[in-house]
Design an enzyme around this catalytic site. Structure first.
Site, short mmCIF file in Angstrom:
data_model
loop_
_atom_site.label_atom_id
_atom_site.label_comp_id
_atom_site.label_asym_id
_atom_site.label_seq_id
_atom_site.Cartn_x
_atom_site.Cartn_y
_atom_site.Cartn_z
N GLU A 305 0.82 -1.24 0.06
CA GLU A 305 0.01 0.07 0.00
C GLU A 305 0.77 1.26 0.13
O GLU A 305 0.58 2.07 -0.75
CB GLU A 305 -0.95 0.03 1.29
CG GLU A 305 -2.01 -1.17 1.11
CD GLU A 305 -2.87 -0.85 0.02
OE1 GLU A 305 -3.16 -0.01 -0.29
OE2 GLU A 305 -3.98 -1.80 -0.16
N ARG A 309 0.70 3.83 -3.21
CA ARG A 309 0.19 5.13 -3.06
C ARG A 309 1.18 6.30 -2.76
O ARG A 309 0.94 7.15 -3.29
CB ARG A 309 -0.85 5.14 -1.86
CG ARG A 309 -1.98 4.02 -2.01
CD ARG A 309 -2.79 4.13 -0.75
NE ARG A 309 -3.77 2.99 -0.67
CZ ARG A 309 -5.07 2.99 -0.14
NH1 ARG A 309 -5.46 3.95 0.36
NH2 ARG A 309 -5.67 1.66 -0.02
N ASP A 438 -5.32 -10.04 -8.00
CA ASP A 438 -5.56 -9.32 -9.12
C ASP A 438 -4.39 -8.66 -9.61
O ASP A 438 -4.14 -9.00 -10.84
CB ASP A 438 -6.59 -8.50 -8.59
CG ASP A 438 -6.41 -7.30 -7.46
OD1 ASP A 438 -5.46 -7.76 -6.90
OD2 ASP A 438 -7.10 -6.49 -7.12
N GLU A 574 -12.17 0.77 -10.43
CA GLU A 574 -11.69 -0.38 -11.33
C GLU A 574 -12.69 -0.27 -12.41
O GLU A 574 -12.34 -0.36 -13.64
CB GLU A 574 -12.03 -1.78 -10.66
CG GLU A 574 -10.62 -1.95 -9.72
CD GLU A 574 -11.05 -1.50 -8.38
OE1 GLU A 574 -9.91 -1.40 -7.68
OE2 GLU A 574 -12.12 -1.02 -7.99
#
Length: 674
Positions: A305, A309, A438, A574
């Site tokens: 993360e 980010r 994913d 998404e």
């Protein structure tokens, strides 16, 4: 004796003279005066020796003084003449309608326009001379990037007279190219002598610039884009008023929540503000980064993360703005994340204490998720390219090479977990394109694109995985025959599809755009229809976090079924992301219309009047969607950014042949653009 000496001294000595007369032949033969250079030199030297020492010193001093004065006069006159000559050349070229020697670099991104057209654009920025070209660099990229310094935002590049003449010759219809000076402009062009990506980086990559291939007029911002800008400003108002400098806004309680205590929302939104043209908001956020963003603190952060980010956001903002502040911050956080890779298998731990320099797995397991360890590569590779320090790319490349060789895959599909000690997959037999797996598939393709389409192992793994998806995970729903991606658990198919899987249509379309199989685009078109129906078939017009598809037609039942535990909406990006890719590659307006519906429903059901947007618990209850009092950082970093790009008709607004988005929607440059 003494008297004889005195007499001798008193008598003056007698001097005898002999006269000698030489004939012409003898004079020549014996070196008599003949006006030759040698004679004159001896004559001058004889006269010089006859001078007193004081006279010779005075003459030498005068000669030295005149020489110094002449040198000073020559230097000053030369500079004045050079300046006059350059000015004359500039004036001559300007009169011809072509910029002179100070040809400014045109920007890839059009000049930002504010919400109200009457307010006009931003003023042009002052230009400065570009420094000397950097030395030839070695490493994974020879890409040259327009990256102006903080004080000017843009640099000029001196063109040669020959280059200007070639421009004139090429443009016989007098379509002179106008330089667009944009505070968010960035030019990314390939070097002619490109090399394959390499983990060995010898010299730091320094941003520089090349002229854009073709300069275009900026495309005006349309009404839908203005609506996105208004939504962003409303969300930013809530964050600024109630959560400034903190990770996430809690808009209902007018407070904030902390995850890492590093201003996640602010950093995630930096490049969004740049792209939307929100200069004032960007500048105040920049001041916070400069004065208040400190990574030297005793706090555990999640490697994945914080990479996508924070590191990704800083690198992207550096490329768009050229402000070295963001690169320095990126280097700082990048170095502090490196302890995560100190594991027996080189598969990184999930958590890092960025103050102490220690790392560890979660308390309950020694596993990391596959998506997390294989979705940090774009950022660390780019950090190596910019800094010249190979350790960042080497660490993440080792992870990909290791995963490439692992057993336990199913036709390219990977399990969700990997052990940091053994380096082997765990929890075998479960395959999904949803949470925990994913972005592994996304980054296979995007690393291949980032590196100039030269790393064949990445492409092979991606193509094999897409075949595995078609073989094991694709099904059609009833009654509308929607194509969806399910999950496979120990040989049993589940019709469960996370909203996260809606990244896949965009990724497939991106692959097809870059020359992969044409049927990938057909599959993308089918899947984006499904993702849209995940919104359209729900009462609020907003998708839940997870849906289950009906495989058999039942009276009164829709294709999409939602379980109570899955009906929340987190403002995820998404579907909008894939709509952006689909519209950019096909030009089909329906994708813009679908995105517009989604934005309107966000405004209707998630907007908080005092500022900000909130995730909701129940997408099936329009009268009470049960707000959760939390605005995720990715709503500003991803969702609204993709919305703005979706509604734009300017393909150079983050050109997909020059940028690749990380999984947090932060655009990074392609090393060797196609």
């Amino acid at each position: 004796m003494y008297s004889g000496a005195a007499v001798a001294a008193a008598t003056p000595p007698r001097r005898d003279f002999i006269s000698v007369t030489l004939g012409p032949e003898e004079a020549v033969g014996t070196g008599g005066y003949n006006n030759s250079k040698a004679w004159r030199r001896r004559s001058c030297w004889r006269k010089w020796k006859q001078l007193s020492r004081l006279q010779r010193s005075v003459i030498l001093f005068l000669f030295a003084f005149l020489a110094v004065c002449g040198l000073i006069s020559y230097t000053s006159m030369g500079e004045a003449w050079k300046s006059l000559t350059n000015k004359s050349l500039d004036d001559e070229k300007t009169e011809q309608g072509i910029p002179g020697l100070k040809l400014a670099n045109p920007a890839v991104l059009p000049a930002p326009q504010k919400e109200d057209a009457s307010r006009g654009g931003y003023p042009e920025l002052s230009l400065q001379k570009e420094p000397k070209p950097p030395h030839v660099r070695r490493g994974p990229s020879n890409l040259q990037i327009k990256a102006p310094r903080r004080d000017t935002r843009l640099k000029t590049r001196h063109s040669t007279v020959r280059a200007v003449e070639e421009l004139v010759q090429a443009d016989k219809e007098e379509k002179t190219e106008k330089s667009i000076i944009s505070w968010r402009g960035a030019v990314i062009e390939p070097d002619e002598s490109t090399e394959p990506p390499s983990s060995k980086i010898k010299e730091p990559e320094k941003p520089s610039s090349l002229e854009a291939e073709e300069q275009k007029e900026p495309v005006p911002i349309n009404e839908r884009q203005r609506a996105v800008i208004e939504a962003f400003r409303h969300a930013w108002k809530g964050y600024k008023d109630f959560a400034w400098g903190h990770d996430e806004l809690k808009p209902l309680s007018k407070s904030y929540s902390e995850w890492f205590g590093l201003g996640l929302t602010l950093i995630d939104a930096l490049d969004t503000m740049w792209i939307l043209g929100l200069k004032e908001e960007f500048e105040e956020a920049r001041k916070w980064v400069a004065n208040d963003l400190v990574f030297d603190k005793n706090v555990d952060v999640n490697l994945f993360e914080s990479t996508i980010r924070i590191l990704g956001g800083l690198l992207s903002t550096y490329h768009l703005s050229g402000d070295s502040l963001f690169l320095e911050k990126a280097k700082d956080i990048g170095n502090r994340l490196m302890p995560a890779f100190k594991t027996p298998s080189k598969i990184p731990y999930s958590d890092v204490n960025i103050g102490r320099g220690t790392a560890h797995p979660p308390r309950w397991t020694s596993d990391s998720t596959v998506a997390e360890v294989t979705s940090i590569q774009l950022e660390f590779r780019e950090l190596s390219r910019l800094t010249g320090d190979e350790k960042f790319q080497k660490a993440v490349d080792e992870v990909m090479k290791h995963v490439h060789t692992l057993s336990g895959k199913n036709d390219g599909l990977v399990p969700m977990f990997i052990n940091t000690n053994s380096g082997q997959f765990t929890h075998l037999g479960v395959y999904t394109l949803g949470a925990r797996a994913d972005s592994y598939y996304e980054y296979l393709l995007k690393q291949w694109i980032q590196g100039g389409k030269k790393e064949n192992e990445l492409l092979e793994d991606y193509m094999r995985a897409m075949e595995g998806v078609k073989k094991h995970l694709l099904q059609r729903s009833a009654p509308k025959k929607l194509t969806f991606v399910g999950e496979l658990a120990h040989g049993h198919f589940s019709a469960k599809m996370d909203h996260l899987v809606c990244f896949l249509p965009g990724t497939l379309a991106l692959g097809a755009h870059n020359g992969l199989a044409a049927d990938h685009m057909k599959l993308a078109e089918a899947l984006i229809e499904t993702c849209y129906q995940m919104y359209a078939q729900v009462e609020t017009g907003l998708s839940p976090e997870i849906v289950h598809f009906s495989l058999h037609a039942q009276k009164g039942h829709k294709d999409v079924e939602i379980k109570p535990a899955d009906r929340h909406n987190l403002l995820r990006p998404e579907t909008v992301e894939s709509l952006f890719y689909m519209y950019r590659f096909t030009g089909d307006k329906k994708y813009q219309d679908w995105g517009w519906e989604i934005l309107q429903n966000f405004n209707k059901y998630t907007r908080v009047p005092t500022g900000g947007y909130t995730s909701i618990n129940n997408v099936q209850n329009p009268s009470n969607p049960e707000p959760r009092d939390k605005m995720e950082s990715f709503f500003l970093g991803e969702t609204l950014k993709y919305m703005f790009l979706l509604f734009s008709d300017d393909i150079d607004l983050i050109n997909l042949d020059k940028y690749v988005f990380n999984t947090e929607a932060h655009p990074l440059p392609i090393w060797v653009p196609a």
